[in-house]
Enzyme design. Structure first.
Site, PDB file in Angstrom:
ATOM      1  N   GLU A  99     -10.252   7.108   4.544  1.00  0.00           N
ATOM      2  CA  GLU A  99      -9.271   6.403   5.365  1.00  0.00           C
ATOM      3  C   GLU A  99      -9.267   6.919   6.806  1.00  0.00           C
ATOM      4  OE1 GLU A  99      -5.530   5.800   3.354  1.00  0.00           O
ATOM      5  OE2 GLU A  99      -6.500   5.616   1.417  1.00  0.00           O
TER       6      GLU A  99
ATOM      7  N   ASP B 126       0.860  -1.179   0.000  1.00  0.00           N
ATOM      8  CA  ASP B 126       0.000   0.000   0.000  1.00  0.00           C
ATOM      9  C   ASP B 126       0.899   1.233   0.000  1.00  0.00           C
ATOM     10  OD1 ASP B 126      -2.195   1.682   0.129  1.00  0.00           O
ATOM     11  OD2 ASP B 126      -3.137   0.651   1.804  1.00  0.00           O
TER      12      ASP B 126
END
Length: 627
Positions: A505, A312
């Protein structure tokens, strides 16, 4: 004389040159290759033989370059060629100076042209987070976020959305999508809750697989993310200076991990996913980026995954201050490609040192590169210098917007409907509409729209809920709008649209999921001016409303529907029935979180709850077309 020698040379050249009348024939002659094509270029050979041949020809520098992916804000097309990178990405907000479809296409092609200067002509992968449509591109179709698609219970619809998203991606020259997310969230305080299709493992697997099939049927590479167990993270374990649960840790058993969180990834691999993105979370105090048991023993060996594993965003930097050690541990654990926000040359240098010092075996590098090249060969990227790209007219096309409109209608969940208030007659004389969310494309689209965190206002073309209501009611109906709920006239019915502002997020980690007092005040003001009130919630997760819902006549959970607000008007006025079902159990208080078997028993609404309505036939002919 000195001029005689040049004159003689001139006549010799003229004598040997082809006649002018033959010039066209000369130009059109095929250029003969200097040598026969190499085995890896031979399409008749198996993918494995082609991969093996190419890897055997590459230098260590070229191999490590293939393992490197950099954000375009940190590298120019020329630097991509110099560093021989395997991939680049547009991180959230990495857009052309002028955000148009044509500009996107030009920008992407400038990077992908690096293949021409590559010694082995290895194609570059260009990736992006198109998590609910091609959301970074102005004018693209923005579909409901995954939580809304989970409410549809419709794999066929989700597959079509995957295909439509792929067509819009391909129109800009992008063939790698960092989607779908296969999270199974349990604590709705998590800012990534809306990235999950459902709390139900089986439904996540079904819809994730459908989305992958849709993407890859159109030639776009899908990514199963975020591997694995992020939905089990515990509040307060993030360790991030700003986040509370995102990137946190879980202590679940391996049995639970394999029962609840791993099955969607199995379904994704069976559907053909060739890339898997690793979660920034940890499991049993070990960051998943360095967990060899999860990355190699389970994913690659037990599940037989032959594609490549990608980190990521800046995943290695999240592992601690020793960057060199982080590289060694993650690559040895099974990471194949590293996503970097900046300084790809530093990663290349450090991994080169690690191989030279035997901290990382070159055979591990060969395995990683083989996996990356295998995907590029399998997808056919090696065998065409130029892709036949769809016309940019695919971006935000009427067909795609109609598909999104259907998704919005099917995703809306009717949680309360006293006295069958909905659907509303289109001939209602006066309808009050209140709440900032009623006329805000950005709010109804949520995060990952134009930028990482999204934004409020007219950030991209679309139809707001207010616009949709006005386009749907009869010509004689008056629709009065006030964002703050101040009205002079009294009406028989009002629609109030409130909820969460955009986030993404960990920025969306919230300790308190009650509605803001500002929203509650608007509803109270409107109740004084209307006999009946329909509340529409916009948000990426269930909200705590148990103390207020008793005073509302109807309640619709619209999630984050995207650009096509007409889909909500369709169900509000009976052109389409309410059919959506809750993909998550709805808690009655903050003490219910994270959701467990015990707290689910006392929830406000159970998983799968959703009232249905019938079509209001008398309404149908009245609906006006949108501009």
């Amino acid at each position: 004389m000195i001029w005689i020698k040049p004159l003689i040379i001139f006549f010799i050249v003229l004598l040997l040159a082809p006649p002018l009348w033959a010039a066209d024939d000369f130009v059109n002659q095929p250029v003969m290759p200097q040598s026969a094509s190499l085995p890896y270029e031979d399409q008749a050979l198996s993918v494995e033989k082609r991969v093996q041949d190419l890897v055997g020809r590459m230098s260590l520098t070229e191999k490590i370059g293939q393992m490197t992916m950099a954000d375009i804000r940190s590298v120019s097309p020329e630097q991509v060629s110099q560093l021989q990178l395997g991939a680049v990405l547009s991180g959230g907000g990495a857009v052309p100076t002028v955000n148009t479809s044509d500009a996107w296409r030009t920008m992407v092609e400038s990077y992908e042209s690096s293949r021409v200067t590559s010694r082995w002509h290895i194609p570059l992968l260009y990736g992006i987070d198109a998590v609910h449509g091609h959301g970074n591109v102005y004018g693209a179709t923005i579909f409901p976020h995954n939580i809304g698609l989970g409410a549809t219970r419709n794999p066929e619809l989700v597959e079509r959305i995957g295909a439509a998203t792929a067509q819009e991606l391909a129109a800009t020259g992008i063939f790698w999508d960092f989607a779908p997310a296969l999270e199974v969230p349990q604590d709705y305080r998590w800012g990534r809750t809306y990235e999950g299709f459902s709390e139900n493992t089986e439904l996540v697997g079904q819809l994730g697989a459908a989305y992958i099939k849709g993407l890859q049927a159109e030639g776009v590479l899908a990514t199963a993310k975020h591997y694995v167990s992020a939905g089990a993270a515990v509040w307060g374990t993030s360790g991030h200076e700003q986040y509370a649960i995102d990137q946190g840790g879980s202590e679940i058993s391996e049995t639970e991990l394999k029962k609840v969180y791993l099955p969607p990834f199995k379904a994704a691999l069976q559907a053909g996913a060739k890339t898997v993105m690793v979660s920034l979370n940890s499991w049993r105090l070990t960051k998943i980026h360095i967990d060899q048991h999860l990355l190699t023993d389970i994913l690659k060996t037990e599940l037989g995954f032959t594609g490549f594993v990608v980190s990521d965003w800046d995943g290695l930097k999240s592992l601690g201050p020793d960057y060199h050690a982080n590289i060694v541990r993650s690559v040895n654990a099974g990471l194949d490609m590293v996503m970097l926000s900046k300084e790809p040359e530093v990663f290349i240098h450090e991994l080169t040192l690690a191989v030279d010092s035997k901290e990382v075996a070159e055979s591990r590098v060969d395995d990683a590169v083989s996996r990356i090249l295998r995907v590029k060969f399998e997808k056919g990227y090696f065998d065409s210098d130029e892709y036949v790209l769809p016309d940019v007219g695919a971006i935000g096309s009427l067909a795609h917007r109609e598909l999104a409109r259907q998704a919005v209608s099917q995703s809306a969940v009717l949680l309360k409907n006293e006295d069958n208030l909905l659907p509303l007659p289109k001939t209602t004389p006066l309808i009050l509409v209140a709440g900032a969310g009623a006329d805000d494309i950005g709010m109804q689209s949520g995060g990952w729209t134009m930028t990482w965190q999204g934004g409020l206002g007219e950030i991209t073309p679309g139809t707001t809920i207010l616009e949709a209501v006005r386009a749907t009611v009869s010509p004689s109906t008056v629709v009065d709008f006030s964002a703050d709920g101040y009205f002079k006239a009294h009406a028989s019915v009002a629609i109030v649209v409130v909820g969460e502002k955009p986030y993404a997020e960990g920025v969306g980690d919230r300790a308190d999921l009650h509605l803001d007092q500002h929203d509650l005040d608007i509803i109270l003001r409107v109740k004084e001016k209307a006999d009946k009130v329909v509340v529409i919630l916009l948000g990426g997760r269930p909200m705590i409303i148990a103390d207020q819902v008793g005073n509302w006549d109807s309640l619709v959970m619209a999630w984050l529907p995207g650009t096509e607000g007409q889909g909500l008007a369709d169900v509000l006025f009976g052109d389409e029935p309410f059919t959506g079902k809750l993909p998550f159990t709805w808690p009655s208080s903050m003490s219910d979180l994270p959701m467990t078997r015990a707290t689910k028993l006392k929830a406000s609404w159970a998983y799968g709850y959703g009232l249905t309505t019938t079509l209001l036939v008398a309404n149908s002919p009245v609906c006006k077309p949108l501009d």
